[in-house]
Enzyme design. Sequence first.
Site, PDB file in Angstrom:
ATOM      1  N   SER A   1     -42.858 -53.085  20.948  1.00  0.00           N
ATOM      2  CA  SER A   1     -42.767 -52.717  22.360  1.00  0.00           C
ATOM      3  C   SER A   1     -42.848 -53.979  23.208  1.00  0.00           C
ATOM      4  O   SER A   1     -41.997 -54.868  23.071  1.00  0.00           O
ATOM      5  CB  SER A   1     -43.856 -51.699  22.714  1.00  0.00           C
ATOM      6  OG  SER A   1     -43.590 -51.086  23.953  1.00  0.00           O
TER       7      SER A   1
ATOM      8  N   ASP B   1     -36.827 -43.090  19.632  1.00  0.00           N
ATOM      9  CA  ASP B   1     -37.817 -43.709  20.524  1.00  0.00           C
ATOM     10  C   ASP B   1     -37.668 -43.131  21.922  1.00  0.00           C
ATOM     11  O   ASP B   1     -36.601 -43.186  22.527  1.00  0.00           O
ATOM     12  CB  ASP B   1     -37.602 -45.219  20.549  1.00  0.00           C
ATOM     13  CG  ASP B   1     -38.772 -45.978  21.144  1.00  0.00           C
ATOM     14  OD1 ASP B   1     -39.326 -45.516  22.160  1.00  0.00           O
ATOM     15  OD2 ASP B   1     -39.132 -47.038  20.608  1.00  0.00           O
TER      16      ASP B   1
ATOM     17  N   HIS C   1     -41.564 -44.158  18.998  1.00  0.00           N
ATOM     18  CA  HIS C   1     -42.214 -45.367  19.479  1.00  0.00           C
ATOM     19  C   HIS C   1     -43.579 -45.523  18.811  1.00  0.00           C
ATOM     20  O   HIS C   1     -44.518 -44.765  19.096  1.00  0.00           O
ATOM     21  CB  HIS C   1     -42.376 -45.301  20.995  1.00  0.00           C
ATOM     22  CG  HIS C   1     -42.633 -46.633  21.627  1.00  0.00           C
ATOM     23  ND1 HIS C   1     -41.624 -47.534  21.889  1.00  0.00           N
ATOM     24  CD2 HIS C   1     -43.774 -47.225  22.050  1.00  0.00           C
ATOM     25  CE1 HIS C   1     -42.130 -48.617  22.446  1.00  0.00           C
ATOM     26  NE2 HIS C   1     -43.443 -48.459  22.545  1.00  0.00           N
TER      27      HIS C   1
END
Length: 553
Positions: A215, A447, A485
């Site tokens: 991320s 995601d 994610h």
Amino acid sequence: MSQVLRVRGRSRPLRAGLALATALAGAAAVLGPAPASAGAGTTPRCVELAGSRIPASVVSLPTRGGRVESAALVTQTVSGKTVEYCDVQAAIFPVDPAAPDIRMRLGLPVGWNRAAMMFGGGGFNGTVPNLAQNVPFGRPDQPAPLARGYATFGSDSGHQAGPAGSLDGSFAMNDEALRNFAAGDALRKTRDAAVHLIRRGYGAGPSRAYFAGGSTGGREALVVAQRWPDAFDGVISAYPAWNNTAEVLHLGHIAQVMSRPGAFPGPAKQTLLYESVLAACDGRDGVEDGIVSNPDGCHFDPRVLRCPRGADTGDDCLSDPQIASVVAASTPLRWPYRIASGERYYPGFPLLSGADMRTPVLGFGTSAPANPMPVTSGYGVQYWDQWVKYFLTRDPGHNSLDVDPRRPGRWLPRISHLSTIQDRNDPDLRPFARSGGKLLLLHGAADELVSHWSTNDYYRRVLGTVGPGQTRQFMRYYLVPGANHANVGAPAFAANWDSLSALERWVEQGRPPVEPVAVDGRDGRTRPLCEYPGWPRYRSGDPDSAQSFVCSR
């Protein structure tokens, strides 16, 4: 004259020159003779580090130096193994006295393997990473870096988060703190300070160094490869928010659309959408397994869920405003103006090809965006809210829903400026390749917070700049169907792969990954990791086995 420091097995000059040599000589005088040989069985000098200075001369970017605040030998169970290490906590002081310190932490294990691992952060950062953590998507049945003997380290990127944690953007009111985080300056400062302390602790610097993050940490991984191509031998970048300004603008558009009356699809409608997408696309790879393996081949039209006459008549359909919200989140946002980074759009999120809006914390939340922004709204729109208040307007009372990303008006110059700081997106990785660096790039195709379409775009830019042949000599990109994610919540496929061992073999033995396999961390299913743009197509046999799939294009 330039002092040459051997780090990661390659000699390279450091900016500090003779000042660095003097600082290291002074350190030796204070701490006494170095261990005869740093490595297996070596116990680092630890308590002597407490209170010691980190000279400004050993850091390549401007600081006022730093200080070790504590250092103590501790014992911890890491990956099922008892690990003894020196826990070093330090601060790096800013040039601007009004800016926060960079808080960093370093683990120096007994039985050091002569390697170092730096961890990236997440969100707006603000906390020091866990020294004992694994790499993103790492396999829990394989040892984390500290248990492998790595000296591990990381920092809070130059500010300390408040109660909002990784959603606290208030630090950005200070220019130096903003650059430390957004431009990645704190990464280099932390790395240089850590190498200095490793040398003081063991009497030798690391022979190789790695960086891993997901991320924001994935963006940081690409930043270090781009800005400092000699700093790390190997990099793992997972679900990277590499074009951060562009993504934030898209999140702001989503916030505006979903804040309209009746436009927010609540949890029941989010479930309806997700299950409808799976019903339409799951079996297209040859097997129904809860995973959309070929997201590019899934083009679900949310209008098939339209309520009669477009009015909201219940949880078994979507109203016209809710369809508009889903479409806004799932399609590219293009802005009709120029910003300095050159970015012109963000590709949207894969809600119509397998991403789940319901993911706890990182999904679209249970409340519509509003002013003030509810803590039960989605992570992304809360991120936008903080960005508007502290990065863009620097007015904590500003209503973020009043800023239209498509027509920002007086805020356009500031957006353009921020794009040069946040979007460190130069795809020319040839210097990193020439230095011998290797890069593993991974992203989940489901995601819900950072779009894999954006990472696809980054990879294509690298190919176009570096060339396919040279790119493949130093880089692999794997798109993982069903993975979301950071494996948060209940993804269709909780991807785990021993990427660190794969990277070690590539860096240290010249052996690139060959037909890697990912494991679902919940039920043990396996799938081939296909190099993008490949995807796993079912052939025959056990649908829970990677051997039953072939990478297709």
